[in-house]
Design an enzyme around this catalytic site. Sequence first.
Site, PDB file in Angstrom:
ATOM      1  N   HIS A 129       0.880  -1.173   0.000  1.00  0.00           N
ATOM      2  CA  HIS A 129       0.000   0.000   0.000  1.00  0.00           C
ATOM      3  C   HIS A 129       0.918   1.224   0.000  1.00  0.00           C
ATOM      4  O   HIS A 129       1.557   1.532   1.000  1.00  0.00           O
ATOM      5  CB  HIS A 129      -0.905  -0.008   1.230  1.00  0.00           C
ATOM      6  CG  HIS A 129      -1.912   1.100   1.262  1.00  0.00           C
ATOM      7  ND1 HIS A 129      -3.220   0.899   1.646  1.00  0.00           N
ATOM      8  CD2 HIS A 129      -1.830   2.406   0.946  1.00  0.00           C
ATOM      9  CE1 HIS A 129      -3.884   2.038   1.568  1.00  0.00           C
ATOM     10  NE2 HIS A 129      -3.048   2.968   1.148  1.00  0.00           N
ATOM     11  N   HIS A 152      -7.861  -3.089   7.139  1.00  0.00           N
ATOM     12  CA  HIS A 152      -7.748  -1.872   6.331  1.00  0.00           C
ATOM     13  C   HIS A 152      -7.492  -0.616   7.148  1.00  0.00           C
ATOM     14  O   HIS A 152      -7.571   0.498   6.621  1.00  0.00           O
ATOM     15  CB  HIS A 152      -8.986  -1.684   5.441  1.00  0.00           C
ATOM     16  CG  HIS A 152      -9.299  -2.875   4.593  1.00  0.00           C
ATOM     17  ND1 HIS A 152      -8.442  -3.347   3.620  1.00  0.00           N
ATOM     18  CD2 HIS A 152     -10.367  -3.703   4.585  1.00  0.00           C
ATOM     19  CE1 HIS A 152      -8.973  -4.418   3.041  1.00  0.00           C
ATOM     20  NE2 HIS A 152     -10.141  -4.660   3.618  1.00  0.00           N
ATOM     21  N   ASN A 166      -7.389  10.883  -0.676  1.00  0.00           N
ATOM     22  CA  ASN A 166      -7.847  11.510   0.561  1.00  0.00           C
ATOM     23  C   ASN A 166      -7.598  13.004   0.472  1.00  0.00           C
ATOM     24  O   ASN A 166      -6.455  13.447   0.381  1.00  0.00           O
ATOM     25  CB  ASN A 166      -7.102  10.929   1.772  1.00  0.00           C
ATOM     26  CG  ASN A 166      -7.661   9.570   2.176  1.00  0.00           C
ATOM     27  OD1 ASN A 166      -8.862   9.409   2.352  1.00  0.00           O
ATOM     28  ND2 ASN A 166      -6.789   8.585   2.296  1.00  0.00           N
ATOM     29  N   ARG A 217      -7.408  15.574   2.344  1.00  0.00           N
ATOM     30  CA  ARG A 217      -7.216  16.105   3.704  1.00  0.00           C
ATOM     31  C   ARG A 217      -5.808  15.788   4.194  1.00  0.00           C
ATOM     32  O   ARG A 217      -5.053  15.091   3.517  1.00  0.00           O
ATOM     33  CB  ARG A 217      -8.233  15.466   4.655  1.00  0.00           C
ATOM     34  CG  ARG A 217      -8.153  13.935   4.655  1.00  0.00           C
ATOM     35  CD  ARG A 217      -9.081  13.305   5.678  1.00  0.00           C
ATOM     36  NE  ARG A 217      -9.163  11.864   5.522  1.00  0.00           N
ATOM     37  CZ  ARG A 217      -8.252  11.004   5.961  1.00  0.00           C
ATOM     38  NH1 ARG A 217      -7.166  11.442   6.582  1.00  0.00           N
ATOM     39  NH2 ARG A 217      -8.421   9.708   5.802  1.00  0.00           N
ATOM     40  N   VAL A 219      -3.380  11.015   9.052  1.00  0.00           N
ATOM     41  CA  VAL A 219      -2.791  10.638  10.335  1.00  0.00           C
ATOM     42  C   VAL A 219      -1.271  10.473  10.210  1.00  0.00           C
ATOM     43  O   VAL A 219      -0.515  10.866  11.093  1.00  0.00           O
ATOM     44  CB  VAL A 219      -3.428   9.327  10.858  1.00  0.00           C
ATOM     45  CG1 VAL A 219      -2.707   8.832  12.108  1.00  0.00           C
ATOM     46  CG2 VAL A 219      -4.912   9.527  11.137  1.00  0.00           C
ATOM     47  N   ARG A 272       1.194   3.841  15.170  1.00  0.00           N
ATOM     48  CA  ARG A 272      -0.055   4.337  15.734  1.00  0.00           C
ATOM     49  C   ARG A 272      -0.320   3.592  17.051  1.00  0.00           C
ATOM     50  O   ARG A 272      -0.515   2.366  17.048  1.00  0.00           O
ATOM     51  CB  ARG A 272      -1.216   4.108  14.774  1.00  0.00           C
ATOM     52  CG  ARG A 272      -1.077   4.837  13.449  1.00  0.00           C
ATOM     53  CD  ARG A 272      -2.392   4.804  12.685  1.00  0.00           C
ATOM     54  NE  ARG A 272      -2.249   5.339  11.348  1.00  0.00           N
ATOM     55  CZ  ARG A 272      -3.276   5.659  10.550  1.00  0.00           C
ATOM     56  NH1 ARG A 272      -4.525   5.477  10.980  1.00  0.00           N
ATOM     57  NH2 ARG A 272      -3.076   6.141   9.341  1.00  0.00           N
TER      58      ARG A 272
END
Length: 240
Positions: A5, A32, A86, A88, A91, A134
């Site tokens: 990815h 995902h 995306n 925006r 993260v 994360r």
Amino acid sequence: TNPKHIEIQILADSYGNVISLGERDCSIQYKHQKLLEECPSTILNEKQRNQISSLCVKAIKSIGYEGVGTLEFLYDDENFYFIEMNTRLQVEHPVTEMVTQMDLVKQQILTAHGEKLAVKQDDVMFKGHAIECRINAEHPETFIPSPGKVKQYHQPGGLGVRVDSALYQSCSVLPHYDSLIAKLITFGDNRNDCIQKMKRALEEYIIMGIDTNIQLHQKIIQSDEFLSGNYNINFISKFV
């Protein structure tokens, strides 16, 4: 079947200027949802990087997009397959900030205010390697969310270590939101240096009172697949 990815970060103003800020590898994910991201990717060479970046810049110019944005792809057998864009800030934007030394939040505000980009594509310099873990309030093996009160909190620090979080000792993690409670980012001159800093930072990170996935990240960054860079989007399903 077993793709990577890969996503491309872009920045555009209202004057038709668009630049690419390189790629991020976001292949380590659970259902995902991304868990770990790194920049740059371990598998792209300079030619492939320039090719997909130029294609993204061309696409963004053609639709007159403004602001920050990310184009996401599956990468398999040296081919890119578009997933989505995306529109925006994401993260995982800190890993791009670390290797480019550009403040994406600031750039987003400036372009929204109508400012012209002060940086051209030739001015974008990539230096070193960055990884983001994360940190989620969930069990490291079952992934079950773990809301509750943080009884003890100590975050790591030092050169090349960044923590983006609102946590503090005695605060409450509520059950009404996403389980993400912190982002731990490390930066090094190279990938190995970055991994070693992440290993130490994860060991230093103390969050007591709730479950977190810190132990999962410790296992991931020490796995043979991750260390070799030979991992894909199916990594977690086979790892846990």
